[in-house]
Design an enzyme around this catalytic site. Structure first.
Site, PDB file in Angstrom:
ATOM      1  N   ARG A 138       0.854  -1.185   0.000  1.00  0.00           N
ATOM      2  CA  ARG A 138       0.000   0.000   0.000  1.00  0.00           C
ATOM      3  C   ARG A 138       0.892   1.238   0.000  1.00  0.00           C
ATOM      4  O   ARG A 138       1.940   1.266   0.656  1.00  0.00           O
ATOM      5  CB  ARG A 138      -0.910   0.016   1.238  1.00  0.00           C
ATOM      6  CG  ARG A 138      -1.986  -1.065   1.232  1.00  0.00           C
ATOM      7  CD  ARG A 138      -3.044  -0.758   0.186  1.00  0.00           C
ATOM      8  NE  ARG A 138      -4.094  -1.762   0.152  1.00  0.00           N
ATOM      9  CZ  ARG A 138      -4.101  -2.809  -0.664  1.00  0.00           C
ATOM     10  NH1 ARG A 138      -3.093  -3.007  -1.500  1.00  0.00           N
ATOM     11  NH2 ARG A 138      -5.104  -3.660  -0.664  1.00  0.00           N
TER      12      ARG A 138
ATOM     13  N   GLU B 178      -3.667   8.130  -5.440  1.00  0.00           N
ATOM     14  CA  GLU B 178      -3.717   7.567  -6.785  1.00  0.00           C
ATOM     15  C   GLU B 178      -4.935   8.105  -7.531  1.00  0.00           C
ATOM     16  O   GLU B 178      -6.000   8.240  -6.932  1.00  0.00           O
ATOM     17  CB  GLU B 178      -3.787   6.035  -6.709  1.00  0.00           C
ATOM     18  CG  GLU B 178      -2.543   5.417  -6.090  1.00  0.00           C
ATOM     19  CD  GLU B 178      -2.597   3.891  -6.042  1.00  0.00           C
ATOM     20  OE1 GLU B 178      -3.549   3.287  -6.616  1.00  0.00           O
ATOM     21  OE2 GLU B 178      -1.706   3.283  -5.432  1.00  0.00           O
TER      22      GLU B 178
ATOM     23  N   HIS C 121      -0.235   0.949 -10.375  1.00  0.00           N
ATOM     24  CA  HIS C 121      -0.971  -0.015  -9.543  1.00  0.00           C
ATOM     25  C   HIS C 121      -1.462  -1.193 -10.393  1.00  0.00           C
ATOM     26  O   HIS C 121      -2.650  -1.519 -10.414  1.00  0.00           O
ATOM     27  CB  HIS C 121      -2.149   0.663  -8.842  1.00  0.00           C
ATOM     28  CG  HIS C 121      -2.590  -0.077  -7.604  1.00  0.00           C
ATOM     29  ND1 HIS C 121      -3.147   0.562  -6.527  1.00  0.00           N
ATOM     30  CD2 HIS C 121      -2.554  -1.403  -7.271  1.00  0.00           C
ATOM     31  CE1 HIS C 121      -3.445  -0.327  -5.588  1.00  0.00           C
ATOM     32  NE2 HIS C 121      -3.085  -1.528  -6.017  1.00  0.00           N
TER      33      HIS C 121
END
Length: 316
Positions: A231, A260, A279
């Protein structure tokens, strides 16, 4: 509520695709939504919510009183756990044991890119230069895996294939026997001090938020490589930017970030010793997620324990 025939709301950008699979198994009361407004209209009477990034504030509204179980379509449930207004009676489950293979491949793609200095080769190729040098090797290097769950365990397994020395850090210690040397949550600086590669696979909890701070980063070797596939909030981003900007021998591979998408003005973009990916290290596979949800639906209908139940106090 009839558990044998629950009313299901699927909130996802591929909601209709998931709904077709669920309906094919005989579930007739299946609704789909892609926006908070649509979800709000369809929540009344919903028993089961299958979702990704569901607007958690809706769950405290009167329309959501019938919701008994939420199935995340990924491993992440941060927004649901961090919202104290989500009623305690709602069971939250996350997808487990599906991401180790993909994420470990991502990690070792970049570890090999780093140790073989592929960037140097690409630069030489672009300028038509015969730049001979001796590439490095992963053999004998020390890799530290922070988080020894299903993803971390698979990274450890692949590290063995490359004849690496493997250190591990975990908060439970349950998988300590997987690694050559194990460290507890109070031993971060000792853990990172000898590593050539630090890989973060930890979930985000109150204990792990910003655990990789300036002190930990400065305890790493000056030429170490940091890989974050856990994370973004595990790392104090401003500390990493400052240190990596001053010490260019360090390198990092970041697939997750505090915010993000990563803002275009974020200084990370301009650091040549940082690789950035959007990601994508462990994408959810539609077929696997569907199978996981359908298995859990069957357990739900039978009143049996569900897979991937989240412990809210623990945070995962």
């Amino acid at each position: 509520m009839n558990k044998a025939a629950p009313t299901i709301l699927i909130y996802h950008n591929e909601a209709e695709k998931y709904a077709e699979v669920v309906k094919a198994q005989g579930y007739t009361s299946v609704r789909t939504a892609k926006t908070p407004e649509e979800a709000s209209l369809l929540l009344p009477g919903t028993d089961v919510l299958m979702c990704w990034n569901f607007p958690s504030y809706l769950l405290s509204q009167p329309e959501a009183t019938s919701v008994q179980w939420i199935q995340s379509t990924g491993a992440g449930i941060d927004n649901l756990i961090s919202d104290p207004t989500v009623p305690e009676h709602i069971v939250i489950t996350r997808v487990v044991d599906q991401f180790g293979g993909m994420i470990s491949e991502y990690v070792f793609a970049y570890l090999l890119f780093h140790c073989k200095d592929m960037q140097r080769l690409l630069t030489a190729r672009a300028s038509h230069q015969w730049d001979y040098f001796r590439p490095g090797s992963l053999e004998g290097k020390v890799i530290g895996v922070a988080g020894l769950g299903s993803i971390g365990s698979e990274i450890v397994r692949k590290a063995r294939a490359f004849d690496m020395t493997v250190y591990g850090l975990s908060y439970s210690g349950k998988q300590a026997d997987l690694v050559d040397q194990h460290y507890s949550a109070s031993e971060w600086k000792a853990f990172v001090s000898e590593l050539d590669y630090l890989v973060l696979t930890l979930p985000l909890t109150s204990e792990t938020r910003h655990v990789v701070n300036r002190d930990v980063l400065l305890s790493m070797k000056s030429n170490a490589c940091l890989v974050n596939v856990g994370r973004g909030q595990l790392i104090v981003e401003r500390d990493l930017i400052e240190i990596w900007n001053e010490e260019r021998e360090r390198s990092a591979v970041l697939d997750v970030f505090e915010q993000e998408p990563l803002d275009k003005e974020n200084p990370l973009w301009s650091l040549p010793n940082v690789q950035i990916t959007p990601h994508l290290s462990g994408p959810s596979k539609f077929e696997d997620v569907s199978r996981f949800f359908l298995d859990n639906l069957q357990q739900f209908a039978q009143g049996s324990p569900l897979q991937g139940v989240v412990n809210r106090k623990r945070g995962y």
